[in-house]
Motif scaffolding. Structure first.
Motif, PDB file in Angstrom:
ATOM      1  N   LEU A   1      34.387  44.669  16.507  1.00 55.01           N
ATOM      2  CA  LEU A   1      33.899  44.653  17.890  1.00 55.01           C
ATOM      3  C   LEU A   1      34.870  45.383  18.826  1.00 55.01           C
TER       4      LEU A   1
ATOM      5  N   SER B   1      28.795  47.320  30.865  1.00 57.60           N
ATOM      6  CA  SER B   1      29.690  47.881  29.865  1.00 57.60           C
ATOM      7  C   SER B   1      30.138  49.267  30.279  1.00 57.60           C
TER       8      SER B   1
ATOM      9  N   GLU C   1      35.779  40.480  14.907  1.00 58.26           N
ATOM     10  CA  GLU C   1      36.511  40.838  16.126  1.00 58.26           C
ATOM     11  C   GLU C   1      37.129  42.224  15.992  1.00 58.26           C
TER      12      GLU C   1
ATOM     13  N   ARG D   1      29.247  40.769  24.192  1.00 59.76           N
ATOM     14  CA  ARG D   1      30.174  40.665  23.061  1.00 59.76           C
ATOM     15  C   ARG D   1      29.997  39.340  22.322  1.00 59.76           C
TER      16      ARG D   1
ATOM     17  N   HIS E   1      24.265  49.682  21.520  1.00 57.96           N
ATOM     18  CA  HIS E   1      24.761  48.365  21.102  1.00 57.96           C
ATOM     19  C   HIS E   1      24.095  47.916  19.804  1.00 57.96           C
TER      20      HIS E   1
END
Length: 198
Positions: free
Chosen positions: A154, A86, A151, A96, A164
């Motif tokens: 995210l 990442s 989404e 993800r 995270h």
């Protein structure tokens, strides 16, 4: 000499007879081909006009299978891990997917456990009793919207150096706030005749 002459004439006669037989066969074939050509000319021609594809009008009911671009599934057996580390706090695709699945599962559990209570508490704040029949409608509506909302969050890079795990917790909290707000908005806009007694 008469005998030789007679043999020559016989051989010429046999040759002419064979040639005549061949000519008749060829004439039959020519007649047959002419007949086929005439039939083909008599048929109406098949014409394919301009073909247009309007992809915006296509409707896909189900999409199944595997799309491999550049790799075959058999090629993947010898490869260990394609994950990219990442960068700038944005999770790599593998992380993800894992985060999405985990958050979605948490939100589903939260809805199953708490939606009824959220509806009752919101109804008390709005000073009317909420009919239980709305629960399934609200539940299905929220679940339909979950993937796009998860989404959305995210796609937000983690702020203030969140890890995270902290980012997952933050997204889950945002989803809970949206659920409470959504239920409240729905119940506030119910027509008066659909609200239960106070």
């Amino acid at each position: 000499m008469n005998q030789n002459f007679y043999q020559v004439i016989q051989s010429i006669q046999a040759y002419v007879y064979a040639q005549d037989k061949t000519i008749r066969k060829l004439q039959k074939k020519i007649d047959m081909l002419e007949k086929k050509i005439t039939e083909m000319h008599d048929r109406p021609p098949i014409r394919v006009e301009k073909m247009e594809y309007k992809f915006d009008q296509l409707k896909v009911e189900t999409l199944e299978g595997t799309l491999n671009i550049g790799l075959n599934p058999s090629d993947l057996q010898g490869i260990e891990d394609f994950s990219v580390p990442s960068q700038n706090g944005v999770p790599n695709p593998k992380d993800r997917v894992s985060m999405f699945t985990e958050i979605e599962s948490q939100v589903h559990q939260y809805l199953d456990d708490n939606l009824q209570t959220i509806m009752q508490n919101t109804g008390e704040q709005l000073q009317f009793r909420v009919d239980d029949t709305y629960r399934d409608f609200i539940l299905q509506d929220i679940k339909k919207q979950l993937p796009s909302r998860i989404e959305y969050y995210l796609n937000q890079p983690p702020q203030n150096g969140r890890t995270h795990d902290q980012h997952k917790v933050w997204i889950f909290e945002q989803m809970k706030k949206e659920i409470h707000h959504g239920v409240s908005t729905f119940l506030q806009h119910l027509p008066e005749n659909m609200k239960g007694p106070k």
